[in-house]
Scaffold this motif. Structure first.
Motif, PDB file in Angstrom:
ATOM      1  N   LEU A  77       0.725  -1.188   0.067  1.00  0.00           N
ATOM      2  CA  LEU A  77      -0.011  -0.085  -0.009  1.00  0.00           C
ATOM      3  C   LEU A  77       0.794   1.194  -0.083  1.00  0.00           C
ATOM      4  CD1 LEU A  77      -2.720  -0.938   2.410  1.00  0.00           C
ATOM      5  CD2 LEU A  77      -2.715  -0.983  -0.066  1.00  0.00           C
ATOM      6  N   ASP A  78       2.103   1.225   0.944  1.00  0.00           N
ATOM      7  CA  ASP A  78       2.749   2.437   0.731  1.00  0.00           C
ATOM      8  C   ASP A  78       3.355   2.433  -0.713  1.00  0.00           C
ATOM      9  OD1 ASP A  78       2.503   2.855   3.465  1.00  0.00           O
ATOM     10  OD2 ASP A  78       4.263   1.719   4.012  1.00  0.00           O
ATOM     11  N   ARG A  79       3.650   1.411  -1.279  1.00  0.00           N
ATOM     12  CA  ARG A  79       4.309   1.674  -2.619  1.00  0.00           C
ATOM     13  C   ARG A  79       3.488   2.304  -3.783  1.00  0.00           C
ATOM     14  NH1 ARG A  79       6.506  -3.089  -2.772  1.00  0.00           N
ATOM     15  NH2 ARG A  79       5.296  -4.417  -4.295  1.00  0.00           N
ATOM     16  N   LEU A  80       2.265   1.661  -3.437  1.00  0.00           N
ATOM     17  CA  LEU A  80       1.075   2.145  -4.417  1.00  0.00           C
ATOM     18  C   LEU A  80       0.784   3.602  -4.331  1.00  0.00           C
ATOM     19  CD1 LEU A  80      -1.378  -0.799  -3.934  1.00  0.00           C
ATOM     20  CD2 LEU A  80      -0.557  -0.209  -6.299  1.00  0.00           C
ATOM     21  N   ARG A  81       0.787   4.107  -3.186  1.00  0.00           N
ATOM     22  CA  ARG A  81       0.583   5.281  -2.796  1.00  0.00           C
ATOM     23  C   ARG A  81       1.820   6.333  -3.234  1.00  0.00           C
ATOM     24  NH1 ARG A  81      -2.043   7.490   2.740  1.00  0.00           N
ATOM     25  NH2 ARG A  81      -2.154   9.663   2.019  1.00  0.00           N
ATOM     26  N   GLY A  82       2.892   5.914  -3.138  1.00  0.00           N
ATOM     27  CA  GLY A  82       4.037   6.636  -3.654  1.00  0.00           C
ATOM     28  C   GLY A  82       3.846   6.673  -4.996  1.00  0.00           C
TER      29      GLY A  82
END
Length: 413
Positions: free
Chosen positions: A272-277
């Motif tokens: 989720l962090d990577r997607l948001r980034g």
């Protein structure tokens, strides 16, 4: 109660009064129903058949004029029906929905914008169409209030607003595909159905023209078939849930998805962090600004664990007055062309509410409120207790005086 054209609903059994659903609906897929059952036939005899003026994304100016005039006629006839129904006996609660503001807003917003920007060669009927619809509804509400006695407390509510924007569905699909979150099946290995083979060989522009003539069920079958057979789920970590404006991304989570590969816990949160980034790095080259306005995690909104049915991320794209055909990421260019649906307006999170009446305090502008506060406030005005599971609060500062519970319940419209 008198409930007239609630949004895409059926009448609720067990309520005293009259209910009419889908007489002039926003969505014609739903059948007209009433309680008592004979009411529909009674209204047909007095006012003619139920009406439905449909929004047409692809209409020209003449088509827009026909739709505008049809909506104005529909508003007038619905007003007549409302006065006929509520004028026969006293009601404690009257709820009426005028969908025409919604359909007309979508259909005519482009002309209202032109009216602000262009003063020459202006089609005044269309540029003033949205205002004409609101004036017509306002007039019918005034006529309805004249037949209600005693004076009711009145709330006028728009549950959403309207903004200029275009669909972003293909951008969401391209984001997952181009950045490696969703991996397509190699055609040579794909167990294609006949529908999938046809879709692959027909050019997108031709598919778009054909789809306009297909039934809703057929379009959904084509979409589901392509979604199911076109993805290598053994290598896919996240995928888009098909949507038009707000983007929905869902993790291919082990234990939740049929072929999930992402472990819950740390791996899920890191993804989720990577997607948001990656979403926050998307740039609209036309404006030079970020293409995504905000990203919300469902776990932040609805609980600490992944939801079994909802997407994992809500993606709110930056609204634009143009179709975003290109969006740039440092590692990819996302392309969006040949859309089968290009409506240039969408719903905003902000609507409006106005209130007046003997039970409502004269307060002026009250700023923002939560839509969930309205239902318990309505119940309080009618001296009814809110259910324990109703999460909104009573807007006590809106009320002229707290209900004692001893006097007859006031009228609410």
């Amino acid at each position: 109660v008198a409930i007239i054209d609630p949004s895409e609903s059926r009448p609720l059994k067990g309520l005293s009064g009259v209910q009419l659903a889908n007489w002039a609906p926003h969505n014609a897929r739903y059948q007209t129903h009433s309680i008592p059952a004979h009411l529909v036939n009674d209204l047909r005899e007095r006012f003619g058949e139920p009406t439905y003026v449909e929004e047409d994304v692809n209409s020209d100016a003449e088509g827009d004029r026909r739709i505008l005039r049809g909506l104005l006629e529909q508003i007038e006839r619905k007003g007549e029906i409302c006065r006929y129904l509520v004028g026969r006996e006293p009601f404690d609660l009257v709820a009426v929905t005028f969908f025409e503001t919604h359909s007309g807003g979508h259909q005519l917003l482009k002309h209202a914008w032109l009216g602000e920007e262009c003063t020459l060669a202006l089609d005044t009927e269309l540029s003033g169409g949205v205002k004409a619809i609101y004036r017509a509804v306002d007039q019918e509400l005034g006529r309805l209030l004249e037949v209600l006695s005693p004076e009711p407390d009145v709330f006028v509510i728009s549950n959403v607003g309207l903004i200029e924007d275009y669909p972003n569905r293909v951008l969401g699909e391209a984001f997952c595909r181009e950045l490696g979150y969703q991996v397509p099946v190699e055609i040579a290995r794909r167990p294609e159905s006949r529908l999938a083979r046809a879709r692959r060989w027909i050019p997108p522009s031709v598919r778009q023209r054909i789809s306009r003539h297909l039934s809703r069920d057929m379009r959904e079958r084509l979409l589901a078939d392509h979604f199911r057979t076109g993805t290598d789920w053994s290598r896919t970590t996240a995928f888009p849930v098909p949507s038009l404006y707000t983007g929905f991304l869902r993790v291919n989570l082990r234990g939740r998805e049929p072929e999930g590969i992402v472990d819950p816990g740390a791996d899920y949160r890191a993804l989720l962090d990577r997607l948001r980034g990656d979403l926050e790095q998307l740039i609209d080259p036309v404006s030079g600004r970020p293409a995504v306005r905000r990203v919300d995690r469902v776990t932040d909104l609805f609980g600490e664990t992944p939801h079994p049915a909802l997407p994992d991320l809500f993606v709110e794209w930056e609204p634009t007055r143009y179709l975003k055909r290109r969006v740039v990421h440092p590692r990819a260019v996302l392309v969006q062309e040949d859309l089968d649906y290009e409506r240039g307006s969408h719903h905003s999170r902000e609507g409006f509410v106005a209130a007046a009446g003997p039970g409502v305090s004269r307060l002026g502008d009250r700023g923002e409120i939560d839509v969930l506060d309205l239902a318990p406030t309505f119940l309080a005005l009618m001296n009814e207790a809110a259910p324990a599971d109703m999460t909104g609060r009573v807007l006590t500062d809106w009320m002229a005086k707290p209900g004692s519970g001893e006097s007859p319940p006031p009228r609410l419209a």
